[in-house]
Design an enzyme around this catalytic site. Structure first.
Site, PDB file in Angstrom:
ATOM      1  N   ARG A  83       1.256   1.307 -41.802  1.00  0.00           N
ATOM      2  CA  ARG A  83       1.211   2.238 -40.661  1.00  0.00           C
ATOM      3  C   ARG A  83       1.669   3.631 -41.072  1.00  0.00           C
ATOM      4  O   ARG A  83       1.185   4.635 -40.570  1.00  0.00           O
ATOM      5  CB  ARG A  83       2.094   1.717 -39.519  1.00  0.00           C
ATOM      6  CG  ARG A  83       1.417   0.707 -38.599  1.00  0.00           C
ATOM      7  CD  ARG A  83       2.076   0.649 -37.219  1.00  0.00           C
ATOM      8  NE  ARG A  83       3.513   0.454 -37.318  1.00  0.00           N
ATOM      9  CZ  ARG A  83       4.089  -0.752 -37.408  1.00  0.00           C
ATOM     10  NH1 ARG A  83       3.342  -1.839 -37.429  1.00  0.00           N
ATOM     11  NH2 ARG A  83       5.399  -0.881 -37.467  1.00  0.00           N
ATOM     12  N   GLN A 121      16.747   7.291 -24.114  1.00  0.00           N
ATOM     13  CA  GLN A 121      15.984   6.068 -24.416  1.00  0.00           C
ATOM     14  C   GLN A 121      14.842   6.386 -25.382  1.00  0.00           C
ATOM     15  O   GLN A 121      14.134   5.494 -25.822  1.00  0.00           O
ATOM     16  CB  GLN A 121      15.426   5.468 -23.127  1.00  0.00           C
ATOM     17  CG  GLN A 121      16.500   5.106 -22.118  1.00  0.00           C
ATOM     18  CD  GLN A 121      15.919   4.801 -20.762  1.00  0.00           C
ATOM     19  OE1 GLN A 121      15.637   3.643 -20.422  1.00  0.00           O
ATOM     20  NE2 GLN A 121      15.724   5.836 -19.965  1.00  0.00           N
ATOM     21  N   HIS A 139      17.821   3.548 -28.068  1.00  0.00           N
ATOM     22  CA  HIS A 139      16.711   2.734 -28.578  1.00  0.00           C
ATOM     23  C   HIS A 139      16.324   3.141 -29.988  1.00  0.00           C
ATOM     24  O   HIS A 139      15.259   2.784 -30.467  1.00  0.00           O
ATOM     25  CB  HIS A 139      15.496   2.853 -27.638  1.00  0.00           C
ATOM     26  CG  HIS A 139      15.746   2.229 -26.295  1.00  0.00           C
ATOM     27  ND1 HIS A 139      15.008   2.537 -25.176  1.00  0.00           N
ATOM     28  CD2 HIS A 139      16.695   1.355 -25.876  1.00  0.00           C
ATOM     29  CE1 HIS A 139      15.471   1.850 -24.142  1.00  0.00           C
ATOM     30  NE2 HIS A 139      16.507   1.127 -24.538  1.00  0.00           N
ATOM     31  N   CYS A 150      25.622  -3.489 -41.020  1.00  0.00           N
ATOM     32  CA  CYS A 150      26.749  -2.536 -40.850  1.00  0.00           C
ATOM     33  C   CYS A 150      26.372  -1.302 -40.042  1.00  0.00           C
ATOM     34  O   CYS A 150      27.195  -0.414 -39.823  1.00  0.00           O
ATOM     35  CB  CYS A 150      27.265  -2.116 -42.230  1.00  0.00           C
ATOM     36  SG  CYS A 150      26.124  -1.094 -43.174  1.00  0.00           S
TER      37      CYS A 150
HETATM   38  N1  APR Z   1       8.712  15.678 -16.169  1.00  0.00           N
HETATM   39  C1  APR Z   1       9.573  14.794 -15.600  1.00  0.00           C
HETATM   40  N2  APR Z   1       9.312  13.472 -15.467  1.00  0.00           N
HETATM   41  C2  APR Z   1       8.115  13.028 -15.935  1.00  0.00           C
HETATM   42  C3  APR Z   1       7.166  13.884 -16.530  1.00  0.00           C
HETATM   43  C4  APR Z   1       7.504  15.261 -16.642  1.00  0.00           C
HETATM   44  N3  APR Z   1       6.671  16.160 -17.188  1.00  0.00           N
HETATM   45  N4  APR Z   1       6.068  13.135 -16.870  1.00  0.00           N
HETATM   46  C5  APR Z   1       6.352  11.858 -16.497  1.00  0.00           C
HETATM   47  N5  APR Z   1       7.562  11.801 -15.931  1.00  0.00           N
HETATM   48  C6  APR Z   1       8.269  10.636 -15.402  1.00  0.00           C
HETATM   49  C7  APR Z   1       7.393   9.572 -14.768  1.00  0.00           C
HETATM   50  O1  APR Z   1       7.257   9.839 -13.385  1.00  0.00           O
HETATM   51  C8  APR Z   1       8.223   8.298 -15.017  1.00  0.00           C
HETATM   52  O2  APR Z   1       9.026   7.986 -13.887  1.00  0.00           O
HETATM   53  O3  APR Z   1       8.889  10.020 -16.500  1.00  0.00           O
HETATM   54  C9  APR Z   1       9.136   8.651 -16.195  1.00  0.00           C
HETATM   55  C10 APR Z   1       8.859   7.843 -17.439  1.00  0.00           C
HETATM   56  O4  APR Z   1       9.155   6.517 -17.147  1.00  0.00           O
HETATM   57  P1  APR Z   1       8.794   5.382 -18.230  1.00  0.00           P
HETATM   58  O5  APR Z   1       7.415   5.605 -18.732  1.00  0.00           O
HETATM   59  O6  APR Z   1       9.162   4.073 -17.607  1.00  0.00           O
HETATM   60  O7  APR Z   1       9.760   5.681 -19.454  1.00  0.00           O
HETATM   61  P2  APR Z   1      11.288   5.323 -19.598  1.00  0.00           P
HETATM   62  O8  APR Z   1      11.988   5.362 -18.283  1.00  0.00           O
HETATM   63  O9  APR Z   1      11.816   6.172 -20.668  1.00  0.00           O
HETATM   64  O10 APR Z   1      11.230   3.800 -20.124  1.00  0.00           O
HETATM   65  C11 APR Z   1      12.458   3.237 -20.557  1.00  0.00           C
HETATM   66  O11 APR Z   1      11.230   1.364 -21.430  1.00  0.00           O
HETATM   67  O12 APR Z   1       9.649   0.183 -22.599  1.00  0.00           O
HETATM   68  C12 APR Z   1      10.888   0.778 -22.664  1.00  0.00           C
HETATM   69  O13 APR Z   1      11.707   1.421 -24.752  1.00  0.00           O
HETATM   70  C13 APR Z   1      10.931   1.874 -23.693  1.00  0.00           C
HETATM   71  O14 APR Z   1      12.628   3.598 -23.775  1.00  0.00           O
HETATM   72  C14 APR Z   1      11.618   3.035 -22.967  1.00  0.00           C
HETATM   73  C15 APR Z   1      12.194   2.352 -21.727  1.00  0.00           C
END
Ligand code: APR
Length: 271
Positions: A83, A121, A139, A150
């Protein structure tokens, strides 16, 4: 109200919330942040959930990723090397992404002493690239390697010559720092998040659906002690109704305006 209110009206709608959020931040003694994929969306990195999310489009990756690694680390490293030589679209996007206004605004809040710690995250390293120093990448980070025994970390500059690589200090197996599904969160990250969350009197959540544990739990713990939670997110989430302030729009503009308002309040208080 008409369906498509124009940008100016939207901004006016946010102004009062921006001022309330900035007041809470300026008044706090120990504010921390939890950020998620949404803060990097304006850097071109796709989010996971929501209509254009990676998991929405392609489904969540298998929950036994870490088990596959543990069963045969050498074979896992072969795939990583492949990859690395032929990065997929997401890997290429992350490696070329640059911090956006939201990352820089949060680094500025840290620089002026308002934001004490960021729990992110995200694995894209963009908070670090924007200058944030008090940071836990719960993460992991795509630019680092980590010993699973370690927890020593190194820059992931080149593919190791031997698979799997082993730690010179303890002999443990080295993997990429990014935490896989099924992998325990590194204990040093958990410990730091617990310490920071335990002393926080305010938490701002930026760009996250706040549905993944334990990351979200550290933010909720602050709210559960009666301290204000502030949400800056494009869409409402499960915590919206528990927040003292919830502003739903793009993080880049909102965090820049909130930071400018915090600096204005602090300057007025100092004069
Ligand atoms: N500005 C602010 N918020 C935004 C924007 C933006 N430009 N674009 C998208 N969002 C918001 C969306 O509305 C959504 O609620 O960001 C959020 C992203 O949510 P997720 O996709 O669920 O991501 P996250 O919350 O980081 O997920 C947590 O899930 O699968 C695991 O490891 C992965 O770290 C990740 C964790």
């Amino acid at each position: 109200m008409t369906e498509s209110i124009d940008r100016d009206e939207q901004n006016d709608l946010h102004q009062e919330s921006i001022e309330r959020a900035a007041t809470l931040l300026a008044q706090s003694h120990y504010c921390i942040a939890l950020t998620g994929a949404g803060i990097s969306a304006e850097s071109g990195i796709p989010t996971f959930r929501g209509k254009d999310g990676l998991w929405t489009k392609h489904g969540e990756p298998p929950l036994n990723q870490y088990e596959q690694f543990s069963d045969d680390p050498a074979a896992w490293w072969q795939k990583v090397a492949e990859r690395r030589r032929n990065p997929d679209e997401l890997t290429a996007t992350i490696s070329q992404a640059q911090p956006n206004d939201a990352h820089f605004a949060m680094a500025e809040l840290e620089r002026i002493g308002v934001l004490k710690h960021i729990i992110t995250q995200n694995v894209d390293g963009l908070h670090r690239a924007a200058g944030a120093e008090s940071l836990t990448e719960i993460h992991g980070c795509t630019t680092l390697l980590r010993c699973i025994e370690c927890n020593m970390r190194w820059p992931f500059d080149e593919i190791p010559e031997v698979f799997p690589p082993r730690c010179d200090d303890c002999g443990g197996i080295i993997k990429t720092d990014t935490v896989m599904f099924g992998e325990p969160i590194p204990p040093d990250c958990l410990q730091r998040c617990y310490v920071e969350s335990s002393q926080a009197d305010c938490v701002i959540l930026v760009g996250t659906t706040a549905v993944v544990s334990p990351a979200a739990d550290f933010a909720f713990a602050v709210g559960q002690r009666g301290h204000p939670m502030i949400e800056v997110n494009l869409d409402p989430t499960v915590i919206t109704n528990y927040c003292a302030v919830a502003i739903h729009d793009r993080a880049g503009e909102l965090m820049s305006r909130i930071t400018a308002e915090v600096k204005r309040l602090l300057a007025n208080a100092a004069s």
